[in-house]
Design an enzyme around this catalytic site. Structure first.
Site, short mmCIF file in Angstrom:
data_model
loop_
_atom_site.label_atom_id
_atom_site.label_comp_id
_atom_site.label_asym_id
_atom_site.label_seq_id
_atom_site.Cartn_x
_atom_site.Cartn_y
_atom_site.Cartn_z
N CYS A 105 11.22 2.09 11.40
CA CYS A 105 10.69 2.44 10.09
C CYS A 105 9.93 3.76 10.15
O CYS A 105 10.06 4.63 9.27
CB CYS A 105 9.74 1.35 9.59
SG CYS A 105 10.44 -0.30 9.49
N GLY A 139 -4.09 1.90 17.51
CA GLY A 139 -3.40 2.84 16.65
C GLY A 139 -2.16 3.39 17.32
O GLY A 139 -1.04 2.97 17.05
N PRO A 187 -7.50 -2.14 13.82
CA PRO A 187 -8.78 -1.47 14.07
C PRO A 187 -8.91 -0.92 15.48
O PRO A 187 -9.50 0.15 15.68
CB PRO A 187 -9.81 -2.57 13.79
CG PRO A 187 -9.15 -3.46 12.79
CD PRO A 187 -7.69 -3.45 13.15
N SER A 227 2.67 10.08 0.07
CA SER A 227 2.42 8.91 0.91
C SER A 227 2.81 7.63 0.19
O SER A 227 3.41 6.72 0.79
CB SER A 227 0.94 8.84 1.30
OG SER A 227 0.60 9.84 2.22
N GLU A 231 1.13 8.20 11.38
CA GLU A 231 2.52 8.03 11.79
C GLU A 231 2.84 8.80 13.07
O GLU A 231 3.87 9.44 13.20
CB GLU A 231 3.46 8.43 10.65
CG GLU A 231 2.97 7.91 9.33
CD GLU A 231 4.01 7.20 8.51
OE1 GLU A 231 5.15 7.13 8.95
OE2 GLU A 231 3.65 6.71 7.44
N THR A 240 -0.89 -0.55 12.12
CA THR A 240 -2.11 -0.07 12.77
C THR A 240 -3.24 -1.10 12.66
O THR A 240 -3.47 -1.68 11.60
CB THR A 240 -2.57 1.26 12.13
OG1 THR A 240 -1.55 2.23 12.31
CG2 THR A 240 -3.86 1.75 12.76
#
Length: 399
Positions: free
Chosen positions: A253, A151, A148, A105, A378, A146
């Site tokens: 991305c 998402g 709160p 990650s 992702e 992202t």
């Protein structure tokens, strides 16, 4: 402790290659893969269990991976990258995640979510200022998309920028951000006053910018996760990425990062399979190795079958990526497939090890906990299914 139980510390990993996929790789591919594998065996495997148990990020790996060339391997050499193809990048991610998902990650975020947008969407001044330091590991970066409350639906983001002359004022918050607590640079996506999503480069030290650490995780415990909080942050206009507007910026991305994940989680699956196979040959029950029993052989046969299918899918996707012909939908399929088979393989491998499978003497339970995050971030498992569904039917099930 037998040598199976020592596998985490000594790292006895042997890579499965049932269909001779190595023959599809160039000598350079294999050299790159073997260099990262050697690094993982030497520097990651001996320490990662302790860091995961303590929920600490091994900061020394940032410079190590920079020196190894794991940050931005497809970025041109003139900006500090490796100038490599996408199969090389995939193999790097496979080997890093074989060690730990959190390690991969760190590399995925740095290369695909920070360096890639600066290279693809930035100007020459931005590329020269940021990319070499990110490539070398001198700087660590993070990616703010992202929020709160937003998402899977980033178009509803609330983080925003307002024009203030020679700078913009950034307000809002981002959540579940890998690398955030230790990052010097954040590529942040925010809406301008017309509601258009723009990318801005935020640097640590800008007044009103903070990165509180996320605590209490049961997954990715050796990875640094945090929030990005923006309270009237003044960001110079020269920090706005000039060559992209709208969600195609961050989604572009994510396509690169999801590609890396497709290869990465396969590494975790390979590690669990290799551990279970070795254990099955040494663990004696009812007078013989458990690998001699039908149900255990069924598990192992299904594991190697799914690994082999994923290896071939990923290799083909890597060829298409290097040729510039891969679609985001193909990447979604590979990411979802690899996450699913890796999660299932981890679970079956844990069962084969019985009670020992939950201990830190083996990597399996750590992989299993990590993959519960990877199968969600992702793009969740369900979202990737719907991306494929929309691609084959032409109907949008998101609305």
């Amino acid at each position: 402790m037998n040598d199976v139980a020592m596998s985490v510390k000594q790292d006895l990993f042997q890579s499965p290659d049932y269909f001779l996929v190595d023959e599809l790789l160039t000598d350079e591919h294999k050299m790159i893969r073997d260099a990262v594998r050697t690094y993982v065996k030497k520097e990651i495997s001996p320490i990662i269990e302790d860091y995961a148990q303590k929920a600490e990020f091994p900061q020394q790996i940032v410079q190590q991976m920079g020196e190894l060339g794991c940050f931005g391997p497809t970025v041109p050499v003139e900006y500090g990258g490796g100038g490599l193809d996408y199969i090389s990048y995939g193999l790097m991610m496979q080997e890093l995640e074989r060690g730990d998902s959190g390690v991969r990650s760190t590399a995925s975020v740095q290369g695909s979510l920070v360096m890639y947008p600066i290279y693809a969407y930035g100007n020459e001044e931005q590329r020269k200022k940021y990319l070499p330091k990110l490539a070398s590991g001198e700087w660590l970066g993070c990616f703010g998309l992202t929020e709160p409350n937003h998402g899977s639906d980033p178009s509803s983001m609330l983080t925003n920028i307002k024009d203030a002359g020679d700078h913009v004022i950034l307000n809002g918050a981002k959540m579940w951000i890998s690398n955030a607590p230790f990052s010097q640079v954040a590529v942040v996506w925010a809406k301008d006053e017309e509601g258009i999503v723009r990318g801005v480069i935020v640097e640590r030290g800008m007044e009103g910018f903070s990165t509180p650490t996320t605590h209490g995780k049961w997954s990715l415990r050796a990875s640094a996760t945090g929030e990005l909080v923006f309270d009237n942050v003044k960001v110079p206009k020269e920090n706005i990425l000039p060559n992209v507007q709208g969600l195609k910026g961050p989604l572009g991305c994510l396509t690169k990062a999801r590609y890396g994940i497709a290869w990465g989680v396969l590494g975790a699956a390979m590690d669990c399979y290799d551990t279970a196979l070795r254990y099955s040959k040494q663990r004696i029950q009812f007078g013989k190795p458990i690998g001699a029993f039908q149900l255990q052989q069924k598990k192992l046969a299904e594991m190697i079958t799914e690994i082999t299918k994923a290896q071939l899918l990923n290799w083909r996707l890597g060829v298409l990526m290097s040729e510039g012909r891969a679609t985001p939908q193909q990447v979604s399929m590979a990411k979802r497939n690899s996450c699913e088979i890796a999660t299932n393989i981890c679970r079956d491998a844990r069962q084969m090890l019985g009670g020992m499978g939950i201990t830190g003497e083996y990597s399996i339970m750590r992989h299993m906990m990590n993959l519960e995050s990877v199968i969600t971030y992702e793009g969740t498992h369900d979202v990737h299914l719907l991306i494929t569904g929309m691609d084959v039917t032409g109907f949008n099930a998101f609305k």
